[in-house]
Design a protein around this motif. Structure first.
Motif, PDB file in Angstrom:
ATOM      1  N   GLU A 154      10.924  24.580 106.605  1.00 31.22           N
ATOM      2  CA  GLU A 154       9.531  25.033 106.508  1.00 31.22           C
ATOM      3  C   GLU A 154       8.578  24.045 107.181  1.00 31.22           C
ATOM      4  O   GLU A 154       7.629  24.436 107.877  1.00 31.22           O
ATOM      5  CB  GLU A 154       9.125  25.226 105.048  1.00 31.22           C
ATOM      6  N   ALA A 155       8.839  22.739 106.975  1.00 29.24           N
ATOM      7  CA  ALA A 155       7.983  21.724 107.591  1.00 29.24           C
ATOM      8  C   ALA A 155       8.142  21.725 109.103  1.00 29.24           C
ATOM      9  O   ALA A 155       7.166  21.594 109.851  1.00 29.24           O
ATOM     10  CB  ALA A 155       8.318  20.350 107.022  1.00 29.24           C
ATOM     11  N   ASP A 157       8.996  24.259 110.979  1.00 33.54           N
ATOM     12  CA  ASP A 157       8.343  25.462 111.495  1.00 33.54           C
ATOM     13  C   ASP A 157       6.830  25.274 111.566  1.00 33.54           C
ATOM     14  O   ASP A 157       6.182  25.691 112.535  1.00 33.54           O
ATOM     15  CB  ASP A 157       8.672  26.674 110.618  1.00 33.54           C
ATOM     16  N   LEU A 158       6.244  24.658 110.534  1.00 33.69           N
ATOM     17  CA  LEU A 158       4.803  24.422 110.540  1.00 33.69           C
ATOM     18  C   LEU A 158       4.405  23.500 111.690  1.00 33.69           C
ATOM     19  O   LEU A 158       3.451  23.773 112.427  1.00 33.69           O
ATOM     20  CB  LEU A 158       4.360  23.819 109.208  1.00 33.69           C
ATOM     21  N   ARG A 161       4.768  25.237 115.013  1.00 29.67           N
ATOM     22  CA  ARG A 161       3.773  26.318 115.126  1.00 29.67           C
ATOM     23  C   ARG A 161       2.404  25.748 115.469  1.00 29.67           C
ATOM     24  O   ARG A 161       1.675  26.301 116.300  1.00 29.67           O
ATOM     25  CB  ARG A 161       3.716  27.101 113.818  1.00 29.67           C
ATOM     26  N   SER A 183      13.531  24.076 116.157  1.00 31.88           N
ATOM     27  CA  SER A 183      12.450  24.890 115.613  1.00 31.88           C
ATOM     28  C   SER A 183      11.397  25.194 116.672  1.00 31.88           C
ATOM     29  O   SER A 183      10.664  26.185 116.559  1.00 31.88           O
ATOM     30  CB  SER A 183      11.803  24.160 114.429  1.00 31.88           C
ATOM     31  N   LEU A 320       0.627  17.508 102.640  1.00 30.60           N
ATOM     32  CA  LEU A 320       1.686  18.485 102.382  1.00 30.60           C
ATOM     33  C   LEU A 320       2.324  18.257 101.011  1.00 30.60           C
ATOM     34  O   LEU A 320       2.121  17.204 100.397  1.00 30.60           O
ATOM     35  CB  LEU A 320       2.743  18.390 103.484  1.00 30.60           C
ATOM     36  N   THR A 324       8.295  16.753 101.226  1.00 35.57           N
ATOM     37  CA  THR A 324       8.386  17.353 102.559  1.00 35.57           C
ATOM     38  C   THR A 324       9.014  16.391 103.557  1.00 35.57           C
ATOM     39  O   THR A 324       9.819  16.791 104.402  1.00 35.57           O
ATOM     40  CB  THR A 324       6.999  17.791 103.051  1.00 35.57           C
ATOM     41  N   TRP A 360       5.323  27.230 100.254  1.00 35.30           N
ATOM     42  CA  TRP A 360       5.653  27.875 101.520  1.00 35.30           C
ATOM     43  C   TRP A 360       6.013  29.335 101.211  1.00 35.30           C
ATOM     44  O   TRP A 360       6.525  29.627 100.140  1.00 35.30           O
ATOM     45  CB  TRP A 360       6.864  27.187 102.158  1.00 35.30           C
ATOM     46  N   PRO A 361       5.762  30.310 102.127  1.00 37.85           N
ATOM     47  CA  PRO A 361       5.152  30.179 103.455  1.00 37.85           C
ATOM     48  C   PRO A 361       3.641  30.357 103.455  1.00 37.85           C
ATOM     49  O   PRO A 361       3.020  30.305 104.514  1.00 37.85           O
ATOM     50  CB  PRO A 361       5.823  31.306 104.232  1.00 37.85           C
ATOM     51  N   THR A 364       1.958  27.567 105.192  1.00 43.31           N
ATOM     52  CA  THR A 364       2.022  27.576 106.659  1.00 43.31           C
ATOM     53  C   THR A 364       0.921  28.442 107.245  1.00 43.31           C
ATOM     54  O   THR A 364       0.223  28.042 108.188  1.00 43.31           O
ATOM     55  CB  THR A 364       3.398  28.078 107.129  1.00 43.31           C
ATOM     56  N   ALA A 368      -2.170  27.005 109.554  1.00 37.13           N
ATOM     57  CA  ALA A 368      -2.256  27.508 110.925  1.00 37.13           C
ATOM     58  C   ALA A 368      -3.579  28.223 111.175  1.00 37.13           C
ATOM     59  O   ALA A 368      -4.225  28.027 112.216  1.00 37.13           O
ATOM     60  CB  ALA A 368      -1.077  28.438 111.210  1.00 37.13           C
TER      61      ALA A 368
END
Length: 628
Positions: A154-155, A157-158, A161, A183, A320, A324, A360-361, A364, A368
């Motif tokens: 998840e981290a 991906d963030l 992104r 990722s 966060l 994480t 999450w998510p 995120t 974002a």
């Protein structure tokens, strides 16, 4: 090679398609269940051939799947600390095989036996090279879940992104096993570049990327000391650097041209990584760096933080959730940086966001969206004027500037804090009940010294080698870990002289007066520098009792500092000469006191939070006292 393959209980359960409890039940019920051939009493290992035969006779297995057989053969006879090197060699082999076709040779010098490589090749023909390596990598992580620190998906991906590579090059100067780089592909990266100081990890990362057909280059080496991409600049840099490493090259890199925002303090290597990342991103490009929360307000790093703000390089700080970061238990911060272009005006605001209590998510999407809105206009929630940050402390902690409370403001936070204090009060009462049986009395106990017990063979005294292994992936117990009572946070490569920790070892800081003494509860790490380790014969010395008397020695010496003692002094510490059962009784009493200490410390912190939220809630009208 097959005959030497071993399996743990979890492996047996997987082979038979049952839970681990069923395997334990089989061991109890069936006298002919294979006896362990290795491991420990709590984690035994069994011969794969013996287990396979038993399962067949019981009608619980027709054939061991090829992938499981390959994994067990690969792991057989290999020390856990070398398994990464073996996996790296398999990755190299699969890359060579794919490049050369079916006629690829497996001759030559190698750690993995030829029959095992042939089995790997057979599996690759059945499942494909990339899927084969993914399977073996997943098994490797499962077998080393407590040793290999990986960034949560998840981290990763963030971070990628937020980086929004959009067809460009993404660089990770501390890429580890390649999690962030992988990722970055679905986030839009076209080219992947990485450097990792641990050679085996770098080779594994390269195999993961290349076997999936990505345009990737991964090089081994210490990015700060030996930059293998010295002249390269990427469109985006993402990085989860190691935390708190004192030996990062402060002296030899003092005049390095990368320090455009100021020389990183010796105790703040993370600020060196931040500037390294900025040096490798194109003007106008972004660097996303996962930082320890302490980097936001350490006084030693104030000047660098000031320059990052004044030049417009630091654009956002996001708190966060705890856990994480792969090398820290607390709540890390995500620093979003942009390398200024010539002629850029200095930004007027910095985005601050605290999503440490979110999940999450949803987290995120929130971050974002907030970052996208902030880039379009600073008039968004959490945008803090730059001038407000450039005060005496230059504290970049998001909660300080956003006043982040749960929905309902400080009043709801007060209620939450009240519940936490009430819970800790109940725990405190339980801890006190555990001490109720203590009575005032005087007992003359016969005494001995640690030196005498060492000579008698009841205690062995160890210290870490003078020269620690190079930075690497293996967990290391540090002095700060012992003081804080937390799991190992250091990282290093293991050497033949490294001291592996065992449950029941007692560790104390060295170099001054004894105060902190901890009993190790888990294996899997090595002893760090600046620590004494006592390894006891459990039939003669109780570890918890020893730790208690080491602490007593520090208290009697007035040693309420966080330092330790010299080797000669510590050998003179007196401990009781008692039967081991009486020692264990004392040890349990010491542990009850330690538990009380933990509860009292937590209650003090929660009480302070309760008072603070109470004041703020009454002040902003979100908290109403009785009678109003």
């Amino acid at each position: 090679m097959h005959d030497s393959a071993t399996v743990a209980a979890a492996d047996i359960a997987r082979l038979a398609g049952v839970g681990r409890a069923a395997v334990s039940n089989w061991r109890r019920r069936f006298d002919d269940f294979p006896a362990p051939v290795g491991g420990t009493s709590s984690s035994p290992l069994f011969s794969l051939a013996d287990v396979e035969g038993w399962l067949r006779r019981q009608g619980k297995l027709s054939e061991v799947p090829l992938d499981e057989r390959v994994w067990q053969q690969l792991r057989a006879g290999v020390e856990d600390l070398r398994l990464a090197e073996v996996l790296a060699e398999v990755g190299d082999f699969l890359l060579r095989t794919r490049a050369a076709g079916e006629g690829a040779s497996i001759a030559g010098e190698q750690r993995v036996a030829a029959p095992v490589l042939r089995a790997v090749a057979e599996l690759a023909e059945e499942r494909g090279a990339a899927e084969t390596f993914d399977f073996l990598f997943a098994r490797y992580l499962e077998a080393h879940s407590r040793r290999v620190a990986t960034l949560p998906a998840e981290a990763a991906d963030l971070m990628t992104r937020l980086a929004a590579p959009d067809g460009g090059t993404v660089f990770d100067p501390a890429c580890g096993l390649g999690t962030l780089l992988l990722s970055a592909v679905p986030a839009g990266a076209a080219r992947l570049r990485g450097q990792e100081r641990d050679e085996a990890a770098a080779r594994i990362a390269a195999a993961r990327l290349l076997l999936h057909g990505h345009d990737a280059t991964v090089r081994a080496g210490d990015s700060l000391r030996a930059d293998r991409f010295a002249s390269a600049q990427a469109d985006t840099v993402v990085c989860s650097p190691p935390y708190g490493e004192r030996n990062w090259g402060y002296e030899e890199l003092a005049s390095d041209p990368r320090w455009q925002y100021g020389l990183p303090p010796r105790g703040e290597p993370e600020l060196a990584w931040v500037q390294h990342c900025l040096a490798h991103v194109k003007p106008g490009g972004h660097a996303i760096v996962l930082m320890p929360s302490a980097a936001a307000d350490r006084r030693s790093g104030r000047r660098v933080r000031v320059q990052l703000l004044r030049t417009g390089a630091l654009r956002a700080v996001v708190a966060l959730p705890a856990g994480t970061a792969p090398h820290a238990l607390g709540s890390p911060h995500l620093w979003i940086l942009r390398r200024p272009e010539a002629g850029d005006p200095t930004p007027t605001h910095v985005l601050m966001a605290d999503v440490s209590e979110r999940s999450w998510p949803d987290l995120t999407a929130t971050v974002a969206d907030r970052w996208r809105a902030f880039r379009a206009s600073p008039a968004v929630e959490g945008a803090v004027p730059l001038i407000d940050l450039l005060d005496e402390e230059v504290d970049l902690t998001p909660a300080r500037h956003t006043g982040t409370w749960p929905e309902g403001g400080a009043g709801v936070a007060f209620v939450t804090s009240f519940d936490a204090v009430e819970d800790s009060m109940a725990r405190l009462q339980q801890a006190l009940e555990g001490l109720r049986g203590f009575t005032a009395d005087h007992l003359d106990r016969p005494r001995t010294t640690i030196a005498e017990q060492v000579r008698a063979g009841a205690i062995a005294l160890h210290q870490a080698p003078r020269r620690q292994g190079a930075p690497g992936p293996h967990p290391v117990l540090t002095v700060d870990d012992v003081i804080a009572g937390r799991p190992p946070s250091g990282r290093a490569s293991v050497t033949p002289d490294s001291v592996n920790l065992r449950p029941g070892d007692v560790v104390v800081p060295a170099g001054g007066r004894v105060f902190v003494a901890r009993v190790v509860t888990r294996a899997g790490a090595v002893l760090g520098g600046g620590l004494h380790l006592f390894r006891v014969d459990p039939d003669r010395v109780d570890a918890a009792c020893l730790a208690g008397f080491l602490r007593i020695a520090g208290i009697q010496a007035g040693g309420r500092s966080h330092s330790g003692t010299s080797r000669s002094d510590i050998r003179r510490v007196e401990i009781p000469r008692l039967p081991v059962e009486e020692q264990r009784s004392l040890g349990r009493a010491f542990q009850r006191l330690e538990g009380l200490e933990e509860v009292v410390g937590r209650l003090a912190d929660q009480g302070a939070e309760l008072v603070t939220t109470g004041y703020l809630g009454l002040g902003d009208g979100t908290l109403r006292p009785a009678g109003l």
